[in-house]
Design a protein around this motif. Sequence first.
Motif, PDB file in Angstrom:
ATOM      1  N   GLU A 122       0.827  -1.205   0.000  1.00 49.86           N
ATOM      2  CA  GLU A 122       0.000   0.000   0.000  1.00 49.86           C
ATOM      3  C   GLU A 122       0.864   1.258   0.000  1.00 49.86           C
ATOM      4  O   GLU A 122       0.523   2.256  -0.646  1.00 49.86           O
ATOM      5  CB  GLU A 122      -0.932  -0.006   1.209  1.00 49.86           C
ATOM      6  N   ALA A 141       1.946   1.757  -3.518  1.00 50.76           N
ATOM      7  CA  ALA A 141       0.911   1.882  -4.540  1.00 50.76           C
ATOM      8  C   ALA A 141       0.740   3.308  -5.038  1.00 50.76           C
ATOM      9  O   ALA A 141       0.383   3.521  -6.202  1.00 50.76           O
ATOM     10  CB  ALA A 141      -0.416   1.351  -3.998  1.00 50.76           C
ATOM     11  N   HIS A 142       0.983   4.303  -4.178  1.00 52.12           N
ATOM     12  CA  HIS A 142       0.744   5.675  -4.627  1.00 52.12           C
ATOM     13  C   HIS A 142       1.731   6.078  -5.716  1.00 52.12           C
ATOM     14  O   HIS A 142       1.440   6.962  -6.527  1.00 52.12           O
ATOM     15  CB  HIS A 142       0.817   6.649  -3.438  1.00 52.12           C
ATOM     16  N   ALA A 156       2.595   4.088  -8.158  1.00 50.63           N
ATOM     17  CA  ALA A 156       1.980   3.572  -9.382  1.00 50.63           C
ATOM     18  C   ALA A 156       0.860   4.474  -9.881  1.00 50.63           C
ATOM     19  O   ALA A 156       0.559   4.493 -11.079  1.00 50.63           O
ATOM     20  CB  ALA A 156       1.452   2.158  -9.135  1.00 50.63           C
ATOM     21  N   ASN A 157       0.234   5.223  -8.977  1.00 49.18           N
ATOM     22  CA  ASN A 157      -0.898   6.074  -9.357  1.00 49.18           C
ATOM     23  C   ASN A 157      -0.472   7.469  -9.796  1.00 49.18           C
ATOM     24  O   ASN A 157      -1.327   8.272 -10.197  1.00 49.18           O
ATOM     25  CB  ASN A 157      -1.879   6.191  -8.180  1.00 49.18           C
ATOM     26  N   GLU A 158       0.827   7.775  -9.729  1.00 48.72           N
ATOM     27  CA  GLU A 158       1.290   9.093 -10.153  1.00 48.72           C
ATOM     28  C   GLU A 158       1.199   9.231 -11.674  1.00 48.72           C
ATOM     29  O   GLU A 158       1.431   8.278 -12.411  1.00 48.72           O
ATOM     30  CB  GLU A 158       2.734   9.318  -9.695  1.00 48.72           C
ATOM     31  N   THR A 159       0.872  10.431 -12.131  1.00 44.32           N
ATOM     32  CA  THR A 159       0.747  10.695 -13.564  1.00 44.32           C
ATOM     33  C   THR A 159       2.117  10.751 -14.211  1.00 44.32           C
ATOM     34  O   THR A 159       3.047  11.378 -13.696  1.00 44.32           O
ATOM     35  CB  THR A 159       0.001  12.019 -13.804  1.00 44.32           C
ATOM     36  N   ALA A 203       4.563  -0.372  -9.396  1.00 44.27           N
ATOM     37  CA  ALA A 203       4.706  -0.303 -10.857  1.00 44.27           C
ATOM     38  C   ALA A 203       6.145   0.026 -11.261  1.00 44.27           C
ATOM     39  O   ALA A 203       6.378   0.747 -12.235  1.00 44.27           O
ATOM     40  CB  ALA A 203       3.738   0.719 -11.444  1.00 44.27           C
TER      41      ALA A 203
END
Length: 353
Positions: free
Chosen positions: A15, A18-19, A21-24, A66
Amino acid sequence: YNKRESQKRLDYYRERAAHVANETVGSLDVVRKVHVYIAVPMGELGTRKARQHWEQYVLPVFAAGALDYELTLVNDTEQNADGAETVVRGGVHRAVAEAIKERRRKLLEADNAELRLWRAAVDERRRENEQRQLKNRLGVEPGMSVLELWKAQEYPGVMDVVAIGRETWVEVVNGVSEGAVGSLDMEVPALVALDADASKPATQVVAETRADGAQVMDTAGQPVQGSHTAQEAPAAAAQTIGYDRYDVGERAAVALPGLAYIAHERLTGWGSVPQRIWNFFHDQQNVDRYASQALQIVLESTRRAARGVQELEAIGRSEEELPAWEGQPPLEVVIDSGVAERLQIYDTQCDAV
C-alpha cells in the motif's frame, strides 16, 4: 497466525508503494526501470533460493509500485579436479562492467566516424551470429520476426542496479568500477560456425618444399608430388577496435547507475536448524526487513551519495558471518576512489521509509 501477520505486513508495504503507481507520467517521460542481479548464494550451486527470496519479499513491492525491472540470474558452474561441481564467480561483474563500457563507447562514437563504421560492422556480425545460433538451435533459418521477439528492447536511460545478497553486491560494485575506468578496446566477435559446416572436414593446407627452396601450396588438399606435410589452416587473427586511443579523459564522467543492496541472510547447516524453525513461524520479521528495503528503492527515499570506499566495502558484510560462508574466502571490494566519489546508493539499511 504467522501467515496472517506476514500477509498483513506485506500488504502494508504494498500500500505504501501503490501511490507511486498512481502518479501521472508525462507522455515524453521515460518510465523508471531498474536492473536486478542475482548471483549464486554462498554455499549453493544454483539461484533457486535467491530467486524465491526475490519473489517472496521484493517483487510484490516492486509490482505494487509499478517499478519496471529487468532480472538477470547468473549461475556459472564448473567441475574441479575432483569432479565436484563448483560455482564460478564473476558473471555479474562482467555484465555490469560491459553495460557501462558500452555507454562510454557510444559517447566516443558520436564524435568519430571511424568508430561508427566499426560499430556497424560489429553489429552486423552480432546479428549474423544471432541468426546462426538460432539456426543451430531450431534447425531452420529464423525469420526476422523471431529475432525481434527474442531480443529485448534497449532501455533509453540508465537503469539503477539492485543487488540481491552480499555476493551480488561485491560483483556489482567491482563491475561498476571496471566499467567506468577500464579499457574500452573491443574485439570483433568471431563468426559462429553452423552445425552443417562443423560436420565437414576441415580444409588443410598442403606444403611442398622444392629443391630450389620454393614452396608449393595446395589449398584444395589435392596430392602434391614429392615429399610434403599437411598442416591445419591458420586461424584468422582477432581484430581489435582501439577505442582507448580516442578516449582522452573528457568522457570519464559517463552516467553511472545508482546501486541498491537488498540483504539475503540465508541460514544453512544443522547448527542453524533451531533458528530456521523459529523463522518459519515468525516470518513477519523477514517481511518487515526485506520488504522495507524494497520499498525504499520504489520510493527513492534513501538515495544519496556514497560515503567513500569504506562504506561500499561494509555494506552486506554481516552476511559473511553466516554458516554458509564458513571456510570461504571473504569477497573483496575493489573500486577506484574517483568512481566511489561519484556513486549514488540507496541506503536500504536505514529505517527511514
